[in-house]
Design a protein around this motif. Sequence first.
Motif, PDB file in Angstrom:
ATOM      1  N   LEU A  90     -11.395 -46.476  -3.343  1.00 24.65           N
ATOM      2  CA  LEU A  90     -11.409 -45.814  -4.641  1.00 24.65           C
ATOM      3  C   LEU A  90     -10.222 -44.862  -4.712  1.00 24.65           C
ATOM      4  O   LEU A  90      -9.989 -44.088  -3.787  1.00 24.65           O
ATOM      5  CB  LEU A  90     -12.710 -45.028  -4.839  1.00 24.65           C
ATOM      6  CG  LEU A  90     -13.990 -45.864  -4.858  1.00 24.65           C
ATOM      7  CD1 LEU A  90     -15.196 -44.949  -4.919  1.00 24.65           C
ATOM      8  CD2 LEU A  90     -13.994 -46.806  -6.041  1.00 24.65           C
ATOM      9  N   PRO A 128      -8.283 -41.700  -5.262  1.00 22.99           N
ATOM     10  CA  PRO A 128      -8.648 -40.286  -5.436  1.00 22.99           C
ATOM     11  C   PRO A 128      -7.707 -39.552  -6.376  1.00 22.99           C
ATOM     12  O   PRO A 128      -7.602 -38.344  -6.325  1.00 22.99           O
ATOM     13  CB  PRO A 128      -8.524 -39.743  -4.010  1.00 22.99           C
ATOM     14  CG  PRO A 128      -7.401 -40.537  -3.430  1.00 22.99           C
ATOM     15  CD  PRO A 128      -7.489 -41.918  -4.051  1.00 22.99           C
ATOM     16  N   GLU A 136     -16.013 -33.761  -6.494  1.00 20.21           N
ATOM     17  CA  GLU A 136     -15.726 -35.177  -6.700  1.00 20.21           C
ATOM     18  C   GLU A 136     -15.410 -35.864  -5.380  1.00 20.21           C
ATOM     19  O   GLU A 136     -15.782 -37.019  -5.167  1.00 20.21           O
ATOM     20  CB  GLU A 136     -14.553 -35.333  -7.667  1.00 20.21           C
ATOM     21  CG  GLU A 136     -14.243 -36.772  -8.022  1.00 20.21           C
ATOM     22  CD  GLU A 136     -13.161 -36.889  -9.080  1.00 20.21           C
ATOM     23  OE1 GLU A 136     -12.886 -38.021  -9.510  1.00 20.21           O
ATOM     24  OE2 GLU A 136     -12.596 -35.847  -9.477  1.00 20.21           O
ATOM     25  N   PHE A 137     -14.726 -35.171  -4.487  1.00 22.44           N
ATOM     26  CA  PHE A 137     -14.409 -35.712  -3.168  1.00 22.44           C
ATOM     27  C   PHE A 137     -14.735 -34.632  -2.144  1.00 22.44           C
ATOM     28  O   PHE A 137     -13.927 -33.753  -1.879  1.00 22.44           O
ATOM     29  CB  PHE A 137     -12.932 -36.123  -3.073  1.00 22.44           C
ATOM     30  CG  PHE A 137     -12.527 -37.135  -4.104  1.00 22.44           C
ATOM     31  CD1 PHE A 137     -12.834 -38.469  -3.943  1.00 22.44           C
ATOM     32  CD2 PHE A 137     -11.868 -36.738  -5.254  1.00 22.44           C
ATOM     33  CE1 PHE A 137     -12.478 -39.403  -4.899  1.00 22.44           C
ATOM     34  CE2 PHE A 137     -11.499 -37.657  -6.212  1.00 22.44           C
ATOM     35  CZ  PHE A 137     -11.810 -39.003  -6.034  1.00 22.44           C
ATOM     36  N   ALA A 195     -21.687 -44.182  -5.819  1.00 20.21           N
ATOM     37  CA  ALA A 195     -20.229 -44.155  -5.649  1.00 20.21           C
ATOM     38  C   ALA A 195     -19.495 -44.729  -6.854  1.00 20.21           C
ATOM     39  O   ALA A 195     -18.305 -44.451  -7.049  1.00 20.21           O
ATOM     40  CB  ALA A 195     -19.838 -44.919  -4.385  1.00 20.21           C
ATOM     41  N   HIS A 204     -17.347 -42.552  -9.190  1.00 19.51           N
ATOM     42  CA  HIS A 204     -15.940 -42.206  -8.965  1.00 19.51           C
ATOM     43  C   HIS A 204     -15.056 -42.860 -10.025  1.00 19.51           C
ATOM     44  O   HIS A 204     -13.963 -42.384 -10.313  1.00 19.51           O
ATOM     45  CB  HIS A 204     -15.495 -42.669  -7.576  1.00 19.51           C
ATOM     46  CG  HIS A 204     -15.906 -41.746  -6.476  1.00 19.51           C
ATOM     47  ND1 HIS A 204     -15.496 -40.435  -6.408  1.00 19.51           N
ATOM     48  CD2 HIS A 204     -16.698 -41.947  -5.393  1.00 19.51           C
ATOM     49  CE1 HIS A 204     -16.001 -39.865  -5.330  1.00 19.51           C
ATOM     50  NE2 HIS A 204     -16.737 -40.756  -4.699  1.00 19.51           N
TER      51      HIS A 204
END
Length: 395
Positions: free
Chosen positions: A108, A110, A201-202, A254, A257
């Motif tokens: 994904l 980032p 978010e991360f 997930a 994201h």
Amino acid sequence: AEIDVIWDNFQEKLEPLRQQLNEALGTQWEEWEIPRELTDAYFPKDIRVDSRAFAGKIHADWWKQRIARQQEIDASIAAKADSEYLYDKPYEDKKKVRVAGPFTVESLSPHRTLGVDADDELIDPLEAGEGKQAEFGSQKTFVEIILENLKTAGVQQAHKEDKIHFTALKPWPGDLVCAEGVYTESESASEKRAGIFIGPEFGTVARADLVAAAREAGDADFDVLIACAFNYEARTTEFDKLGRLPVLKARMNADLHMADELKNTGSGNLFVIFGEPDIELLPDDHGQLRVKVNGVDVFKPQTGKIESSNTDEIACWFIDTDYNEESFFVRHAYFLGAADPYKSLKTTLKAEINPEAWETLYSDTSRPFNKPKSGRIAVKVINHLGDEVMKVFRV
């Protein structure tokens, strides 16, 4: 080793050549700094013609010996080193069954794109927020995207009747609590207020973050705090209440994201609460331990209370009998659930399974094991939706 002898023999030839080359060019090159080609830029401007030719000859001789040394080392390794065949396309063996499938890796991005104007200049988000650049200001933030999906999808639990449906969801001016959700208790038909905390978010939500958010929600007189995050650290498992305020930890799918690329239909399990597992440690007379899973504590939105259920909600559970606080290593694995997976496993493997061996795996109580040297064990429980929760015990 033979390669060390080769190195030493060639070093007796290479080192004098390196020193002569440095003297001729006025440099202090180490072996790894000597260039492959000696261009005009490396020669001093006032160097004589004969000195230039001499330096060029030394440079060529040095590289000749350097290449010869590497060739002899490579030949020695090829002749003396152990070798093995590597297969990227193995032969298929019909007599063996692959229990675990090949790994699949998903990536994904980032990164978020930055807006540019008609002149290819970056758009300042602050100016966009003030309305000076409305085009970029219309781009939704991560929190806005999550809240939009949360309002549509609600919060799923093991049973559909326990799903939390929000009748209203609006922003809240807090430090950690970013939204206020309203849902209805079916038994009393009264509205309840839920404070919404959204994790990074991360990143991972720590216990301290949940405690601070719960205090803020309690001060604002919310009835429950719902934390939404992709990952929680292990120490957050036992934190499910602060005073009168229940704390629900919803794990975000997930797929969120890439929420801006998904259709917001509310049909997927985007926010799932896995209840607190009820785990008991059972010491025996021989100084060993056993672990027993009694069930899962589930939040009932109909009553606003947390109730205990049996092990039917658990698909499997694992034990790391010597947890090092860095990684979870599966040393014991057990299966549960309302439907015995014995038949499915037997069909998948296309083979008979030893019933006695299976009985030791299809159990809510583990086999005995010695006390760990680390002083800690970890138990990981997974439900039928694939959500997991881990608890760490000092023993």
